[in-house]
Scaffold this motif. Structure first.
Motif, mmCIF file in Angstrom:
data_model
loop_
_atom_site.group_PDB
_atom_site.id
_atom_site.type_symbol
_atom_site.label_atom_id
_atom_site.label_comp_id
_atom_site.label_asym_id
_atom_site.label_seq_id
_atom_site.Cartn_x
_atom_site.Cartn_y
_atom_site.Cartn_z
ATOM 1 N N ILE A 7 0.833 -1.198 0.000
ATOM 2 C CA ILE A 7 0.000 0.000 0.000
ATOM 3 C C ILE A 7 0.874 1.257 0.000
ATOM 4 N N LYS A 8 1.931 1.257 0.811
ATOM 5 C CA LYS A 8 2.833 2.408 0.841
ATOM 6 C C LYS A 8 3.516 2.609 -0.507
ATOM 7 N N ASP A 9 3.920 1.501 -1.133
ATOM 8 C CA ASP A 9 4.532 1.588 -2.463
ATOM 9 C C ASP A 9 3.539 2.105 -3.492
ATOM 10 N N ALA A 10 2.301 1.598 -3.411
ATOM 11 C CA ALA A 10 1.269 2.035 -4.347
ATOM 12 C C ALA A 10 0.962 3.523 -4.173
ATOM 13 N N TYR A 11 0.953 3.965 -2.922
ATOM 14 C CA TYR A 11 0.712 5.390 -2.647
ATOM 15 C C TYR A 11 1.783 6.241 -3.331
ATOM 16 N N GLU A 12 3.041 5.843 -3.171
ATOM 17 C CA GLU A 12 4.145 6.596 -3.801
ATOM 18 C C GLU A 12 4.016 6.565 -5.320
ATOM 19 N N GLN A 13 3.653 5.406 -5.859
ATOM 20 C CA GLN A 13 3.545 5.273 -7.306
ATOM 21 C C GLN A 13 2.458 6.176 -7.882
ATOM 22 N N TYR A 14 1.277 6.153 -7.258
ATOM 23 C CA TYR A 14 0.183 6.961 -7.799
ATOM 24 C C TYR A 14 0.383 8.440 -7.521
ATOM 25 N N ASP A 15 1.060 8.756 -6.442
ATOM 26 C CA ASP A 15 1.423 10.140 -6.184
ATOM 27 C C ASP A 15 2.337 10.651 -7.295
ATOM 28 N N ALA A 16 3.343 9.844 -7.656
ATOM 29 C CA ALA A 16 4.262 10.210 -8.734
ATOM 30 C C ALA A 16 3.541 10.258 -10.077
ATOM 31 N N MET A 17 2.587 9.348 -10.274
ATOM 32 C CA MET A 17 1.858 9.320 -11.533
ATOM 33 C C MET A 17 1.102 10.627 -11.771
ATOM 34 N N LEU A 18 0.452 11.124 -10.709
ATOM 35 C CA LEU A 18 -0.327 12.351 -10.842
ATOM 36 C C LEU A 18 0.557 13.592 -10.868
ATOM 37 N N LYS A 19 1.619 13.592 -10.079
ATOM 38 C CA LYS A 19 2.495 14.764 -10.012
ATOM 39 C C LYS A 19 3.405 14.901 -11.230
ATOM 40 N N TYR A 20 3.834 13.755 -11.770
ATOM 41 C CA TYR A 20 4.860 13.784 -12.809
ATOM 42 C C TYR A 20 4.452 13.069 -14.096
ATOM 43 N N ASN A 21 4.089 11.782 -14.005
ATOM 44 C CA ASN A 21 3.837 10.991 -15.209
ATOM 45 C C ASN A 21 2.715 11.557 -16.063
ATOM 46 N N LEU A 22 1.638 11.990 -15.417
ATOM 47 C CA LEU A 22 0.460 12.477 -16.144
ATOM 48 C C LEU A 22 0.296 13.992 -16.065
ATOM 49 N N ASN A 23 1.328 14.675 -15.653
ATOM 50 C CA ASN A 23 1.274 16.134 -15.497
ATOM 51 C C ASN A 23 1.924 16.823 -16.703
ATOM 52 N N PRO A 24 1.122 17.399 -17.604
ATOM 53 C CA PRO A 24 1.682 18.037 -18.802
ATOM 54 C C PRO A 24 2.606 19.213 -18.483
ATOM 55 N N LYS A 25 2.465 19.806 -17.286
ATOM 56 C CA LYS A 25 3.283 20.967 -16.931
ATOM 57 C C LYS A 25 4.656 20.571 -16.392
ATOM 58 N N TYR A 26 4.836 19.285 -16.107
ATOM 59 C CA TYR A 26 6.113 18.844 -15.545
ATOM 60 C C TYR A 26 7.064 18.406 -16.651
ATOM 61 N N ASP A 27 8.247 18.987 -16.681
ATOM 62 C CA ASP A 27 9.269 18.568 -17.641
ATOM 63 C C ASP A 27 10.620 19.146 -17.221
ATOM 64 N N LEU A 28 11.442 18.330 -16.549
ATOM 65 C CA LEU A 28 12.757 18.775 -16.104
ATOM 66 C C LEU A 28 13.885 18.187 -16.946
ATOM 67 N N ARG A 29 13.536 17.624 -18.104
ATOM 68 C CA ARG A 29 14.553 17.003 -18.953
ATOM 69 C C ARG A 29 15.673 17.989 -19.292
ATOM 70 N N ALA A 30 15.310 19.139 -19.808
ATOM 71 C CA ALA A 30 16.322 20.109 -20.242
ATOM 72 C C ALA A 30 17.200 20.558 -19.087
ATOM 73 N N GLU A 31 16.590 20.721 -17.913
ATOM 74 C CA GLU A 31 17.340 21.211 -16.762
ATOM 75 C C GLU A 31 18.296 20.165 -16.193
ATOM 76 N N LEU A 32 17.864 18.903 -16.107
ATOM 77 C CA LEU A 32 18.663 17.888 -15.424
ATOM 78 C C LEU A 32 19.512 17.016 -16.354
ATOM 79 N N VAL A 33 19.170 16.973 -17.630
ATOM 80 C CA VAL A 33 19.977 16.194 -18.580
ATOM 81 C C VAL A 33 20.780 17.128 -19.470
#
Length: 586
Positions: A240-266
């Motif tokens: 459950i704790k792992d799933a919470y982290e996964q879905y939190d990341a999914m909403l914050k990053y994976n499915l968030n069109p406004k998130y994109d740190l590729r240029a900054e970190l790579v």
């Protein structure tokens, strides 16, 4: 009108059903840590007979070559005591001096390379490919209608755009609904822990907990049922704790069109697919659980009396980091393959996948390069319980070509219905998770001609099997395909290395693929002159044939029983003993 509290109860009841569906193969079972290497007849577990092969076939034989296996993944813990002695080391590179000693364009690439990092740090999260593509197509087509004049290219893009909008909506809704329920479960678990002044409460603590309302009472029911199915309260708590982290990341990053740190970190020019010299030497990265687990399955030290034993005993693990929490990028995958080939890898394990492509051509060219250099590619089929003969799954062995384009023009892909019932879903790294997916409601005839289109001869696609030789042998989450999945291998409750010197049970086609990579390395260590297509042929011809029917959910979400040969090309589970006996005849 339904009040808010009742809506929550309905949602929690839905999750209870979903949990039961996803974990149909109960984890309330004790398996030997080495079960995937055991023999069905001798040990009663449908492993690949590795130990039998070492005992009966290899006891008096000396390996002729140490085989380098590249693990293209999310990172590998190079300090794990069960992996330290089996790591590939670039002897031409002086560690930590900040100089490209061997002149290959990569500074301090001692144990491999990280293509998703730079001097500024490491990229941990990224979008799904679906979201990255929507960034391009939305400005072009959000105001387009079916009556808008479009040329043939625009029509195809508009069709893809509409499909992506639908897929995004489903994924976001499913993730939001599931996360809201995980929040409710976590709230109860944290309340019980706080009341009892414990970091992790016990099942007795839960039983003694007085629920505030009907919603919390329903949560308690879900927790108890989940604990039974997972084998213990501790396992359920962690899941459950792992799933919470996964879905939190999914909403914050994976499915968030406004998130994109590729240029900054790579910091690479992502528009240039030919750019190769970027990244850093940190092959562990911020989350090395997945890649470390994969590496242990392939080659965890068999001689140190620690933890587990990998499949291959004369192997060096080359760590190549290209997979974030999210979807990998085609440019990084292509560069990872080329780096592995150029630095001596003979087998490349790829336990990742996605539903959309960005630049398939650059990956195709890297696959062809590996093919020309005699390198075998082993890829996980995915964890959506989907038919890969129908659904797209990238990367794959098929090349974009004039023949493929002509085929697409002559064959229209079936349109999916608006409603799609829930089923297991694959995350960016190929491990199990739960969310909505798609399912066709009508039978779809397969045209086998498309499976003869130009494709790589050095590719093995791997599905995941369970431990028991019964009708549940196909792992319930595993993708399948009569034409597109070559073999199955153990991928359920696989115990292997994880960061910080620990071990953990994980399941997924991500775990089945390294079983096959380890087997390929084992074969090559004793028969190093074999070509990739020969190793592939040996592995497929030597499977333990499954002669009984197995259960699975088909494209129409119906539970049916079929011959195992309907789920993969070879019709069986890989077998090290049989493969080595066959290799001797080549």
């Amino acid at each position: 009108m339904i009040n808010v509290n009742f809506k929550k109860i309905i949602a929690l009841s839905f999750l209870l059903c979903l949990h039961t569906l996803t974990f149909a193969q109960s984890k309330d079972v004790k398996l030997p840590a080495n079960w995937f290497n055991l023999d069905m007849v001798e040990n009663g577990f449908f492993g690949i007979s590795t130990e039998k092969a070492y005992r009966d076939l290899l006891k008096d034989k000396k390996p002729k070559q140490n085989i380098i296996v590249a693990v293209i993944d999310g990172g590998v813990d190079i300090d794990h005591p069960d992996l330290k002695e089996v790591l590939w080391t670039n002897k031409k590179e002086i560690p930590g001096n900040g100089i490209d000693d061997d002149g290959n364009g990569y500074v301090d690439d001692v144990h491999g390379w990280n293509f998703i990092g730079s001097k500024k740090g490491n990229l941990q999260f990224d979008n799904l490919e679906l979201v990255r593509l929507l960034r391009i197509y939305t400005p072009k087509y959000q105001s387009t209608t079916n009556l808008t004049p479009l040329d043939s290219t625009q029509k195809e893009e508009f069709r893809l755009y509409k499909k992506m909008v639908g897929d995004f909506g489903k994924k976001y809704e499913d993730a939001s609904n599931t996360f809201s329920v995980l929040i409710a479960i976590n709230k109860v678990l944290d309340s019980v822990a706080k009341i009892n002044n414990k970091k992790m409460p016990s099942l007795d603590d839960l039983d003694n907990y007085k629920a505030d309302d009907e919603t919390e009472e329903q949560v308690k029911t879900i927790i108890k049922k989940g604990a039974r199915e997972d084998g213990s309260f501790e396992k359920f708590y962690k899941n459950i704790k792992d799933a919470y982290e996964q879905y939190d990341a999914m909403l914050k990053y994976n499915l968030n069109p406004k998130y994109d740190l590729r240029a900054e970190l790579v910091g690479d020019d992502y528009s240039d697919p030919n750019q190769k010299n970027y990244g850093n030497g940190d092959v562990k990265g911020p989350d090395a659980l997945h890649g470390t687990h994969v590496s242990g399955i392939i080659g965890a030290d068999r001689s140190n009396n620690l933890g587990i034993m990998g499949v291959a005993n004369h192997v060096s693990i080359m760590a190549i980091r290209v997979v974030p929490t999210g979807d990998e990028r085609d440019k990084d995958v292509a560069n990872g393959i080329r780096y592995a080939v150029d630095n001596g890898a003979k087998v490349i394990n790829m336990s990742f996948g996605k539903a959309y492509k960005w630049d398939k051509k650059v990956v195709d060219e890297a696959v062809k390069y590996a093919e020309s250099k005699g390198v075998l590619l082993v890829h996980a089929a995915g964890n959506d319980n989907q038919n890969n003969d129908i659904e797209e799954n990238y990367p794959n062995k098929y090349f974009d070509s004039p023949e493929a384009e002509a085929y697409k023009l002559d064959h229209k892909k079936p349109v999916k219905p608006d409603f799609t019932p829930p089923r297991p879903m694959q995350n960016g790294m190929g491990m199990r998770s739960t969310a909505g997916g798609s399912s066709n409601l009508k039978p779809i005839p397969l045209d086998s001609a498309k499976f003869n289109l130009p494709h790589a001869s050095n590719w093995i696609e791997v599905g995941a099997s369970s431990y028991k030789d019964d009708d549940n042998l196909k792992a319930d989450f595993s993708n399948y395909g009569k034409y597109n999945v070559d073999v199955f291998a153990p991928g359920f409750l696989i115990n292997s290395t994880v960061p910080d010197g620990k071990y953990e049970d994980l399941d997924g086609t991500s775990m089945a693929s390294p079983v096959v990579s380890g087997l390929a390395a084992l074969i090559l260590s004793y028969y190093p002159t074999l070509k990739p297509n020969q190793v592939r042929e040996i592995i497929m011809k030597s499977v333990s044939k499954v002669l009984h029917k197995v259960k699975y959910k088909n494209e129409r979400n119906e539970t049916i029983r079929v011959p195992f040969s309907e789920l993969c090309v070879s019709g069986g589970i890989v077998n090290a003993y049989n493969a080595l006996k066959l290799a001797e005849t080549y």
